[in-house]
Write a protein that holds these residues in place. Structure first.
Motif, PDB file in Angstrom:
ATOM      1  N   ILE A  85      77.323 -49.879 -21.285  1.00  0.00           N
ATOM      2  CA  ILE A  85      77.439 -50.049 -19.836  1.00  0.00           C
ATOM      3  C   ILE A  85      76.654 -49.038 -18.909  1.00  0.00           C
ATOM      4  CG2 ILE A  85      79.584 -48.885 -19.838  1.00  0.00           C
ATOM      5  CD1 ILE A  85      80.767 -51.170 -18.066  1.00  0.00           C
ATOM      6  N   TRP A  86      76.126 -49.790 -18.190  1.00  0.00           N
ATOM      7  CA  TRP A  86      75.243 -49.170 -17.195  1.00  0.00           C
ATOM      8  C   TRP A  86      76.154 -48.935 -15.804  1.00  0.00           C
ATOM      9  CZ3 TRP A  86      70.691 -46.621 -17.452  1.00  0.00           C
ATOM     10  CH2 TRP A  86      70.164 -46.180 -16.442  1.00  0.00           C
ATOM     11  N   MET A  87      76.099 -47.550 -15.297  1.00  0.00           N
ATOM     12  CA  MET A  87      77.099 -47.101 -14.481  1.00  0.00           C
ATOM     13  C   MET A  87      76.186 -45.927 -13.597  1.00  0.00           C
ATOM     14  SD  MET A  87      80.744 -47.113 -15.520  1.00  0.00           S
ATOM     15  CE  MET A  87      81.732 -48.401 -15.729  1.00  0.00           C
ATOM     16  N   ALA A  92      79.732 -43.099 -14.656  1.00  0.00           N
ATOM     17  CA  ALA A  92      79.179 -42.881 -16.100  1.00  0.00           C
ATOM     18  C   ALA A  92      80.068 -41.654 -16.755  1.00  0.00           C
ATOM     19  CB  ALA A  92      77.924 -42.813 -16.531  1.00  0.00           C
ATOM     20  N   GLU A  93      79.896 -40.473 -15.922  1.00  0.00           N
ATOM     21  CA  GLU A  93      80.752 -39.631 -16.455  1.00  0.00           C
ATOM     22  C   GLU A  93      82.330 -39.367 -16.592  1.00  0.00           C
ATOM     23  OE1 GLU A  93      81.158 -35.639 -17.316  1.00  0.00           O
ATOM     24  OE2 GLU A  93      79.276 -36.572 -16.852  1.00  0.00           O
ATOM     25  N   ILE A  94      82.847 -40.250 -15.591  1.00  0.00           N
ATOM     26  CA  ILE A  94      84.249 -40.853 -15.887  1.00  0.00           C
ATOM     27  C   ILE A  94      84.612 -41.477 -17.108  1.00  0.00           C
ATOM     28  CG2 ILE A  94      86.223 -41.802 -14.713  1.00  0.00           C
ATOM     29  CD1 ILE A  94      85.090 -41.120 -12.136  1.00  0.00           C
ATOM     30  N   ASN A 101      92.475 -43.755 -19.570  1.00  0.00           N
ATOM     31  CA  ASN A 101      92.436 -44.608 -18.079  1.00  0.00           C
ATOM     32  C   ASN A 101      91.412 -45.757 -18.256  1.00  0.00           C
ATOM     33  OD1 ASN A 101      94.315 -43.493 -15.978  1.00  0.00           O
ATOM     34  ND2 ASN A 101      93.188 -41.859 -16.479  1.00  0.00           N
ATOM     35  N   TYR A 102      90.530 -45.813 -19.425  1.00  0.00           N
ATOM     36  CA  TYR A 102      89.689 -47.007 -19.231  1.00  0.00           C
ATOM     37  C   TYR A 102      89.560 -47.770 -20.767  1.00  0.00           C
ATOM     38  CZ  TYR A 102      88.759 -44.890 -15.046  1.00  0.00           C
ATOM     39  OH  TYR A 102      88.963 -44.373 -13.813  1.00  0.00           O
ATOM     40  N   SER A 103      90.079 -48.878 -21.129  1.00  0.00           N
ATOM     41  CA  SER A 103      89.893 -49.239 -22.592  1.00  0.00           C
ATOM     42  C   SER A 103      88.633 -49.980 -22.926  1.00  0.00           C
ATOM     43  CB  SER A 103      91.180 -50.283 -22.746  1.00  0.00           C
ATOM     44  OG  SER A 103      90.826 -51.533 -21.929  1.00  0.00           O
ATOM     45  N   VAL A 104      88.230 -50.150 -24.135  1.00  0.00           N
ATOM     46  CA  VAL A 104      87.399 -50.835 -24.768  1.00  0.00           C
ATOM     47  C   VAL A 104      87.116 -52.401 -23.948  1.00  0.00           C
ATOM     48  CG1 VAL A 104      86.095 -52.042 -26.371  1.00  0.00           C
ATOM     49  CG2 VAL A 104      86.962 -49.548 -26.770  1.00  0.00           C
TER      50      VAL A 104
END
Length: 382
Positions: A85-87, A92-94, A101-104
């Motif tokens: 995923i491009w951020m 991206a660091e998070i 806090n972030y699921s697949v």
């Protein structure tokens, strides 16, 4: 093909072509909902120089022990386009450092939403090629909506409501406008794509979607941090047989532990209807209610089961729990705190003669983040 050698420290890294495809498909912008930060720009000290402020983040970790690592993927899959995923650099660091806090499933939805947004900006609304990826969201015990992510961080979740599964606009607006202190056990939000749920930390907000002209509601939900987890390795229980009776061996109760004990406690918690236990009427699942209302649609039912399991994993009961005669816990506890998140529930069978359902559930154990999937038979009540 990705790279995996001494230079990458055993990590399955994206190659240059994969990174280029990831950033081009989102118009060189960050895929984090609500982030409009460009990820490429000019070097002002050079007439033709440019620099990047973006990065290809891994959805499942590039190396063992990283966030959301999946042992079932091959090195080629882990370093492939579908796992990226491009951020912007900050987001991206998070993503690359936050397991909790972030699921697949959520990250994959964010990537598709970012691609869709760019596509619509280029070709216009008439060029829609696919439906927006959505997730089920419950607000309290009585409202379930199909919604689209439009913002998400550690303190606040934002969604655009597409459809009501349970409840209606009037009940949603009443819930949001009600003072948090008056909601008792209903002061929470649970999200299917996250397999997660949170208590609301303050007043929520609603407004009409500013774009598209569809009159959809946008809801903003301030959330509290996740409640603490318990150690799955510490779970022990009295063994039960298929009829629910205690197992006896050599004249004594059988004690089970490990995955067997966890499966048993999962099935018991999911099979106890809300309000059944007099010591804590707020405990219990809504699986029986959902099965009666939505049993004809197995796919939707599995998603609703997943949503309710996420509530039991994350939302503490507002009723103080009893530790013994005359003793009560100072802090309400979570029914299934030894689970980190519920990733999916598939309905394999729905047997109303026996008032039970057989499901395949995928989850991650707390603390270790270890994935597990298996079949459970869960009571749906009388």
């Amino acid at each position: 093909m990705g790279k995996r050698d001494k230079e990458t420290g055993g990590r399955d890294e994206f190659n240059a072509l994969t990174k280029r495809r990831l950033r081009e498909r989102v118009g060189f912008r960050c895929s984090w909902p609500g982030c409009t930060r460009p990820t490429f720009g000019p070097v002002m000290s050079s007439k033709d120089g440019s620099f990047t402020a973006g990065r290809a983040a891994h959805i499942t970790a590039a190396a063992k022990n990283g966030p959301r690592h999946d042992d079932t993927l091959t090195p080629e899959q882990r370093s492939g386009f579908d796992n990226g995923i491009w951020m912007c650099t900050a987001h991206a660091e998070i993503v690359d450092s936050d397991e909790v806090n972030y699921s697949v499933k959520t990250l994959k939805q964010w990537r598709e939403l970012a691609e869709r947004k760019v596509y619509r900006e280029i070709v216009g609304r008439s060029g829609d090629a696919w439906d927006e990826p959505s997730t089920l969201v419950s607000l309290g015990l009585d409202i379930v909506v199909r919604a689209v992510w439009i913002g998400g961080d550690r303190d606040e979740w934002r969604f655009r409501v597409k459809q009501f599964v349970s409840g209606d606009e009037a009940s949603l607006r009443a819930f949001i406008e009600e003072s948090p202190g008056t909601k008792t056990g209903s002061n929470f939000v649970a999200v299917e794509s996250q397999g997660d749920g949170r208590l609301l930390s303050g007043m929520s907000r609603w407004e009409r979607a500013p774009e598209g002209g569809d009159g959809e509601l946008v809801i903003t939900l301030p959330i509290e941090p996740r409640v603490g987890r318990t150690d799955p390795k510490a779970i022990k229980d009295f063994g039960l047989d298929e009829s629910g009776d205690f197992r006896i061996a050599h004249g004594d109760f059988v004690i089970v532990e490990g995955v067997e004990a966890r499966k048993q406690q999962l099935a018991n918690a999911l099979g106890m209807a809300r309000g059944e236990w007099f010591l804590d009427p707020e405990l219990g699942s809504q699986w029986g209610r959902f099965a009666k209302e939505f049993g004809a649609d197995r796919d939707l039912l599995g998603r609703l089961f997943c949503l309710d399991a996420a509530r039991l994993v994350n939302i503490p009961s507002p009723s103080p729990r009893h530790h013994g005669r005359g003793q009560r816990a100072e802090t309400p506890s979570v029914s299934l705190g030894f689970v980190e998140r519920v990733e999916s529930v598939e309905v394999l069978d729905l047997d109303w003669d026996r008032h039970e359902t057989k499901v395949r559930i995928a989850l991650r154990w707390a603390l270790s983040h270890e994935p597990w999937a298996g079949e459970l038979t869960v009571s749906l009540g009388g």
